[in-house]
Scaffold this active site. Structure first.
Site, PDB file in Angstrom:
ATOM      1  N   LEU A  33      -1.487 -26.689 -28.414  1.00  0.00           N
ATOM      2  CA  LEU A  33      -2.050 -25.399 -28.009  1.00  0.00           C
ATOM      3  C   LEU A  33      -3.072 -25.552 -26.892  1.00  0.00           C
ATOM      4  CD1 LEU A  33      -2.458 -23.898 -31.580  1.00  0.00           C
ATOM      5  CD2 LEU A  33      -0.474 -23.842 -30.069  1.00  0.00           C
ATOM      6  N   GLY A  36      -4.002 -20.618 -23.193  1.00  0.00           N
ATOM      7  CA  GLY A  36      -3.029 -19.525 -23.190  1.00  0.00           C
ATOM      8  C   GLY A  36      -2.685 -19.107 -24.619  1.00  0.00           C
ATOM      9  N   HIS A  37      -2.423 -20.089 -25.486  1.00  0.00           N
ATOM     10  CA  HIS A  37      -2.123 -19.774 -26.894  1.00  0.00           C
ATOM     11  C   HIS A  37      -3.350 -19.136 -27.561  1.00  0.00           C
ATOM     12  CE1 HIS A  37       0.677 -23.321 -26.276  1.00  0.00           C
ATOM     13  NE2 HIS A  37       1.504 -22.433 -26.762  1.00  0.00           N
TER      14      HIS A  37
END
Ligand code: PAF
Length: 281
Positions: A33, A36-37
């Site tokens: 991750l 963005g996640h």
């Protein structure tokens, strides 16, 4: 945050939440991750009483010779980030949990037409794998809504269509593409780039931005595709496609169509395949 690997345990906890009227938001991922996640998690956190994220590197969406084996798996690091982002449950199943009969003998979901083009044309079977695993995850988590990144634009459109077509009781939401300071879209695959490739990689976003600028100045979309492809080739990329499509269904626009379009690129830089897109509106 609880980490759950077992489908029955996941269902039992979520059933408890739902019976007390709590809304469940879901962010499916393949792990490794990045910011963005985390931004998708934040979006879910702001709208749900409970947030579930999944980390599962889904074998059926990788083609032969693709990076399934070397896809970065960083569960411990992901757990820390998800807990900080306010995730309630991390669902991290193994392959046998998601594919009890094995990936090759699994039921499979195919969405015709929308998956015949762009990524679907260059990665045969990819979207069957995505649609299948997302349906399985929706069945297990039973979320009220799920959040996907706009970076994988075609994936988002495929899932929106699948949910509508199959009447799945999940609202699909999306979050904007997060970029590095030089414009490169954040992606777990950026770490495959060498130092020189990393310096060149922002050319994709620069090219998309130029396409949008020229389009706004009145240029015909057909001419922009060719010019952008040539620009990327000059910068050392091997483009799979540079396309301007209708954002709604990814169909080719009419010759004079100027509303609701999106530019999409997939290009190889050395051994790394990068994708990005930019809506024109
Ligand atoms: O976008 C991804 O990370 C994956 O394609 C998804 C939606 C989690 C399905 O494996």
């Amino acid at each position: 945050m609880q980490t759950v690997t077992d489908a029955a345990a996941l269902r039992a906890t979520i059933r408890g939440w739902r019976s007390s009227g709590q809304a469940v938001g879901f962010v499916p991922t393949m792990g490794n991750l990045h910011a963005g996640h985390h931004s998708l998690l934040k979006l879910a956190r702001a709208r749900a009483d409970r947030v579930v994220a999944s980390v599962f590197v889904n074998p059926t969406q990788f083609g032969p010779g693709e990076d399934f084996e070397r896809y970065p798996r960083t569960l411990v690091q992901d757990q820390v980030g998800l807990a900080e982002a306010g995730c309630d449950i991390l669902f991290a199943p193994d392959v046998a949990t998601m594919y009890p009969f094995g990936p090759a003998a699994s039921a499979s979901i195919h969405l015709p037409v929308i998956t015949d083009t762009l990524e679907g044309a260059h990665r045969p079977g990819h979207f069957d794998g995505v649609a299948t695993v997302v349906t399985k995850l929706f069945n297990l988590v039973q979320p009220d809504f799920a959040v996907f990144g706009q970076k994988d634009f075609q994936q988002l459109k495929v899932i929106e269509r699948m949910v509508r077509d199959l009447g799945l009781p999940v609202k699909v939401m999306s979050g904007p593409t997060l970029r590095e300071d030089d414009g490169l879209a954040m992606s777990s695959r950026n770490q495959y780039l060498s130092a020189t490739e990393r310096q060149r990689a922002p050319q994709i976003h620069a090219t998309l931005t130029q396409m949008r600028e020229l389009f706004r100045q009145g240029h015909a979309w057909q001419a922009l595709e060719q010019a952008a492809k040539a620009r990327l080739e000059r910068a050392g990329f091997v483009p799979d496609y540079v396309a301007i499509r209708r954002a709604e269904d990814l169909a080719e626009p009419a010759a004079d169509e100027r509303e609701g379009l999106v530019a999409l690129v997939a290009a190889r830089l050395g051994a790394t395949r990068l994708i990005d897109n930019l809506p024109f509106d």
